[in-house]
Motif scaffolding. Structure first.
Motif, PDB file in Angstrom:
ATOM      1  N   ALA A   1       0.835  -1.213   0.000  1.00  0.00           N
ATOM      2  CA  ALA A   1       0.000   0.000   0.000  1.00  0.00           C
ATOM      3  C   ALA A   1       0.866   1.258   0.000  1.00  0.00           C
ATOM      4  N   GLU A   2       1.924   1.261   0.787  1.00  0.00           N
ATOM      5  CA  GLU A   2       2.818   2.431   0.836  1.00  0.00           C
ATOM      6  C   GLU A   2       3.518   2.652  -0.502  1.00  0.00           C
ATOM      7  N   ALA A   3       3.828   1.590  -1.212  1.00  0.00           N
ATOM      8  CA  ALA A   3       4.486   1.720  -2.514  1.00  0.00           C
ATOM      9  C   ALA A   3       3.507   2.197  -3.590  1.00  0.00           C
ATOM     10  N   VAL A   4       2.242   1.807  -3.477  1.00  0.00           N
ATOM     11  CA  VAL A   4       1.247   2.123  -4.499  1.00  0.00           C
ATOM     12  C   VAL A   4       0.628   3.516  -4.297  1.00  0.00           C
ATOM     13  N   LYS A   5       0.420   3.929  -3.054  1.00  0.00           N
ATOM     14  CA  LYS A   5      -0.266   5.201  -2.763  1.00  0.00           C
ATOM     15  C   LYS A   5       0.296   6.397  -3.538  1.00  0.00           C
ATOM     16  N   PRO A   6       1.603   6.619  -3.571  1.00  0.00           N
ATOM     17  CA  PRO A   6       2.111   7.794  -4.298  1.00  0.00           C
ATOM     18  C   PRO A   6       1.784   7.748  -5.791  1.00  0.00           C
ATOM     19  N   ARG A   7       1.721   6.570  -6.342  1.00  0.00           N
ATOM     20  CA  ARG A   7       1.415   6.436  -7.772  1.00  0.00           C
ATOM     21  C   ARG A   7      -0.052   6.746  -8.055  1.00  0.00           C
TER      22      ARG A   7
END
Length: 177
Positions: A160-166
């Protein structure tokens, strides 16, 4: 009904004909398609489509389901359900096009998939997550997590932390009246 599903008369008790097996598959596909279309229509237009995560064995399925549930909650925005959920996982060896088409059908900007598998029998589970940009029709991010180094909730948090900024550039769907 016999023509719609190509059903042949039953074989002797305990025996299934190839046509009957094919009919069962066709019927399952029709039902899956109808249920999927109803879910798609209800959730269309949300920025992210989450395709139900899958696993290659029982332990993989359990791990994938746990990660999926946690990721859903972690990616909600302000307590609102801003993501579409596609209830049927993609086939194990799906193509990028399969994922993009699923996101397109949901009218989403992105689609997130996940699959738990083993590199070899007896090895720890690996969980591979992929994020696709639907409009561009391409994979924009992928990561493989090792279950020996992180449990399902930790994997979900990292994912989730890796996907959120995208996803931050994706507009939220309009609020209902």
């Amino acid at each position: 009904a016999r023509q719609l599903f190509n059903v042949e008369p039953k074989a002797k008790k305990g025996h299934r004909t190839p046509a009957a097996e094919g009919s069962k598959t066709q019927a399952s596909e029709v039902i899956e398609s109808l249920v999927g279309a109803a879910v798609d229509a209800a959730q269309a237009g949300r920025p992210l489509a989450l395709v139900t995560f899958s696993g290659s064995d029982d332990e993989g399925v359990a791990y994938a389901e746990s990660v999926f549930e946690d990721v859903q909650a972690l990616l909600e925005t302000g307590g609102k359900k801003t993501n579409s959920i596609s209830p049927f996982p993609l086939p194990e060896n799906f193509s990028d096009l399969d994922a993009v088409l699923r996101g397109s059908r949901l009218k989403s900007q992105y689609v997130l998939t996940g699959h738990a598998h083993r590199a070899a029998p007896g090895q720890p589970l690996l969980f591979t997550a992929k994020l696709f940009a639907v409009k561009e029709g391409k994979l924009v991010w992928s990561e493989t997590y090792d279950s020996a180094q992180s449990d399902a909730p930790t994997t979900a948090h990292q994912l989730a932390e890796a996907v959120k900024p995208r996803l931050s550039a994706a507009p939220l769907p309009p609020s209902p009246p």
